[in-house]
Structures are given as C-alpha cells and as structure tokens.
Write an enzyme that holds these catalytic residues in place. Structure first.
Site, PDB file in Angstrom:
ATOM      1  CB  ALA A 114      -0.917   0.001   1.218  1.00 37.15           C
ATOM      2  CD  GLU A 181      18.192 -11.132  21.877  1.00 35.14           C
ATOM      3  OE1 GLU A 181      17.470 -10.845  22.845  1.00 35.14           O
ATOM      4  OE2 GLU A 181      17.823 -10.978  20.688  1.00 35.14           O
ATOM      5  N   GLY A 295      22.134  -2.454  13.355  1.00 29.83           N
ATOM      6  CA  GLY A 295      21.016  -1.540  13.552  1.00 29.83           C
ATOM      7  C   GLY A 295      19.831  -1.831  12.652  1.00 29.83           C
ATOM      8  CD  GLU A 473      17.140 -17.186  48.870  1.00 26.71           C
ATOM      9  OE1 GLU A 473      16.980 -16.967  50.082  1.00 26.71           O
ATOM     10  OE2 GLU A 473      17.357 -18.310  48.397  1.00 26.71           O
TER      11      GLU A 473
END
Length: 485
Positions: A114, A181, A295, A473
C-alpha cells in the site's frame, strides 16, 4: 464525505493487527494491507523464531551439566534442517492465527503493498484505490547493512532463519542485543562465533555492571568477543587480496559505522558465502559467513508520506504526537516505524491506545515509562527502569548489588555467575531500576517490573519474605547498599 472504510491499516505486524482488531470490535469498518507475511517482524523474523532458536541452543550445555548431576547422557549432533523445518511450520501456524484474528473480526485483508496517495486515500499495488477516514501506518522496521563496499556479502538477522545450513564459522559485527543474542544462539548450536564491536563494551545503554558480567559470560562460553576496532574491507574469499589469511585466526574488529541503504537480501546468492575481511589493525581473516547486526531502520520507503506533509526525522522514523497522530490529522503511526521503543508489547499497547483515542472517544497516551525488557543471551539480561549511570545523573542514589555462583552452577563446578541489582532513590526510597543477569532473567524481570511500575520502595522489597532456595530471593535480602552516588 463517505469513505470506503473507517480505518485502513498498513502493516500486519503485532501493532497493526491489534489496532485493526480492537477498532473492528467497536463496529468500525476496517481494512488492512500487508505485502509480506502476516505477523510482522516479531512472529516471522524476530522474537518468536529467535526464542525458539534460544531454546534449541541451550540443550548442548544442559547435556553437559547433566553429567555433573549423575546422568550418562551424551550430546548428540544438532540437525539444523530438522529444526528449520519445524520452525517454519510453526511460523506458518502462527501466521494463520493472525489471519484468523482479523477475519473473525471482519477486517478486510489485502495481501498487497500500500501507498498513501492522499490524507484519506490508499493505493494498492493491485491497482485498487481505497478511501479511509483514518489511516494507520504500522509498517515496522528492517535490519540494515553498513554503508561500505561489498556489504551485500554479509547476512542480516532476517537471513539467519532462511539459511539452508549453518556455517562452521561466523563473524558477527555489532554489539547490540541482536548481535549478542545471535552470538549466544549460534555458539550454542555449534557454530564457531567471533564477535566484533567498535565500542568499549557490548549492549550500549544497558547497566554498565550488567554489561560487563554478560561479556565475561559470553567469553567463558567460547564466543571470541573483541571490542574497540572496526572492519574496513571485505570481499569474497575466493577473490581476496594475495597474502596470508588464516581461518579462525584471532583478530580485533568492531561494529561498523554509518548506515546506508539496504540492498535486497538473498542468503542463497552472494550473501552467505565465505568472506575475507580486514580490520583497522591490518589483520585479515576468512569466515564462512558475516552477520551484520548494526542496527535497524523504519520501513517508510515508498509510502508517499513526506509528499503529504507527514514529518519524518533524520533516522527515517515517522514523527508523532503523544497520541500517535502525525502532522496530517487523518494519518497515524505506531510501532517500530515511529522509533519510540522498539518492542512488540509496546507496539501492541500503542495499537490499543490508538483505538481508545480514535474509536472510543477516550484520548489515551501509550505509556512508555518503566517498560521492562530482556536480552535473550545466555545468561539472559532482564532490566526495568534506570541504570545506575542514568539514576546517579538524576539524583542521589543507593545501589544494592550482589553477584554469585548460583546453586545449580556451583554444584556442577561451573564458573557461571548471576547478578542482582537494585538502584534506589535516597530521597524517596523508590526502586528506580532493577537489573538481573541470570538464566530466566526475562521471566524474573516481568514480575519485578510490576513492583517498580507501582513505585514500591526498597523497604517494600525488604518486607517481602524470600522464597528459598532461589536466586531471586537476593532481591529481597540485600539489606545494605554496596555504594552510594
């Protein structure tokens, strides 16, 4: 004026689909155009396939750990083609779910590209023209290569999921969350990973202490991480300049510099073949693949926005107000294309806020404050709120922090360490930020994010009874600050 639809959404990612669905639920007539696969970056080439690869990459270390717990299991061979087939089958299933969500809510789907041709008009590449009272741009972003000669030889993150086979050696250029990652994922799958970043430390913008611990952990896993230099030249290995270039020889590269136009990606052609690279220090090396994780840029090219008066900033992102409205009152934008916070849950919230504002007469600003996030490295990094560095520039703070070997690793004689850190305002006693480096940090930070968002104080944390024995904890048992600033 009568319009064909009340809302036309361009982009079938998480934000666009949420906006289309919630708007349609109000009775609005909604159409949506997507020129690629429904689900967008997150479902098709981002969060979902990446997280499934994270799961796959963790099993090798788990098998090794099992030996220390008395199991006789042996690590097998990872079959990428088997995993890849199941991965794409799952993505196909999820794409159909997204389509089903729209269809059940009577959203008209156009599998087409579009272009906005007027304040209330959209033209499809099928030749159709549709008028709309409101137009919402939710086209997301794309990974970019550096502006350098032969950059098309390198892969980008989208390509990883399409590879026919995994490389034996891979150079990753970049130091952000995507670079880190994939370094951990591919290392876990058996790829010899080298990572270079031009900066002094990976994960710029995250807490300094957390960044340092994670960098150490990545090196301990066997990732050859180098900082502070840059790549200056690359070419096909078959046509490299004469001179020695050893496979796997140690070098010091860094992330690349400026971002240029993104060429079309086809990992089955030149990209993905062995590449010779040269660093600023003069050292040379050949890798089976190079991955640019330098990026991302917003998808605005070809939308026709600037011709209509929609403002775009120097990074190419659409400028919007607090309610996601552009400079053209009938045109709105949400998600990564606005370059506010590039996270799927944020785009979803922006889509929902858009519907509240436009179709429910309830002006709603999407909340971008104290958004928790996670980096799915190994171990993971979970974070919410201010870093220590950001907080101490703002006011006087106390820092509560501990780093230790968790029970599971210590028992097995592993060097793995975790980090638990709270940044606290001296004046208000509110917890301004929390940073966790540990297995499962993504799960932990979601819960801590509720407390930080609610404005709980350090004393509220202290009053909470610990769950023992757990690593979390420590978040409620750090009674004395390690430093003030």
């Amino acid at each position: 004026m009568a319009f064909d639809v009340d809302l036309f959404v361009i982009g079938g990612g998480s934000g666009g689909v949420r906006a289309a669905r919630t708007a349609a639920e109000t009775g609005a007539r909604v159409a949506l155009a997507e020129d690629s696969r429904m689900g967008g970056t997150c479902v098709i080439r981002g969060c979902v396939p990446k997280k499934l690869m994270v799961f796959a990459s963790e099993f090798r270390e788990q098998v090794k750990l099992a030996h220390e717990y008395g199991w006789s299991a042996e690590p097998g061979t990872f079959a990428w083609p088997v995993f890849r087939a199941r991965l794409h089958s799952e993505l196909d299933r999820l794409e159909q779910i997204y389509r089903g969500i729209l269809e059940r809510n009577d959203v008209v789907i156009h599998d087409a590209r579009a272009r906005v041709t007027g304040p209330n008009e959209v033209e499809l590449d099928t030749g159709a023209t549709i008028t709309a009272k409101h137009i919402l741009i939710a086209t997301g972003g794309h990974p970019v290569r550096p502006d350098m000669q032969n950059a098309e030889l390198g892969l980008v993150s989208d390509d990883i999921f399409l590879l026919e086979e995994l490389p034996k050696s891979l150079l990753i250029i970049g130091g952000g969350y995507i670079a880190c990652e994939f370094a951990c994922i591919l290392n876990g799958l058996g790829v010899e990973v080298t990572q270079f970043y031009r900066g002094a430390q990976i994960l710029r913008g995250f807490d300094e202490e957390a960044r340092g611990l994670l960098a150490e952990a990545m090196r301990e896993q066997g990732i050859d991480l180098h900082l502070g230099t840059n790549i200056v030249e690359m070419c096909p290995a078959a046509s490299r300049p004469s001179g020695p270039a050893e496979m796997g020889a140690p070098v010091e590269f860094g992330g690349s510099s400026g971002l240029g136009p993104e060429p079309e990606t086809d990992p089955s052609s030149e990209a993905g073949k062995p590449v010779w690279v040269k660093a600023t220090n003069g050292k040379e090396q050949v890798f089976d693949n190079v991955l640019f994780a330098t990026g991302r840029q917003p998808n605005v090219k070809g939308l026709g926005l600037e011709e209509l008066g929609v403002k775009v900033n120097r990074r190419g992102a659409i400028e919007v107000d607090d309610y996601s409205r552009t400079a053209v009152p009938s045109i709105w934008a949400i998600g990564d294309v606005t370059d506010r916070i590039q996270l799927t849950p944020v785009a979803i919230r922006e889509g929902a806020a858009f519907t509240e504002t436009v179709f429910k007469d309830n002006p709603t600003k999407p909340d971008h404050d104290l958004v928790p996030s996670a980096v799915f490295t190994q171990p993971e990094l979970g974070t919410v709120g201010l870093t220590e560095e950001q907080a101490r520039d703002q006011e006087e703070i106390e820092v509560y922090c501990t780093s230790f070997r968790p029970m599971k690793s210590a028992f097995a004689g592993r060097p793995h360490r975790v980090l638990m850190k709270l940044v606290v305002s001296k004046a208000s006693r509110k917890v301004l930020g929390c940073h966790i480096v540990a297995d499962g940090a993504g799960e932990l930070i979601q819960m801590v994010g509720i407390a930080v968002k609610a404005g709980l104080t350090k004393e509220d944390f202290d009053r909470t009874v610990a769950v023992h024995p757990t690593i979390s904890e420590e978040l409620v048992t750090m009674y004395a600050p390690v430093r003030t600033a």
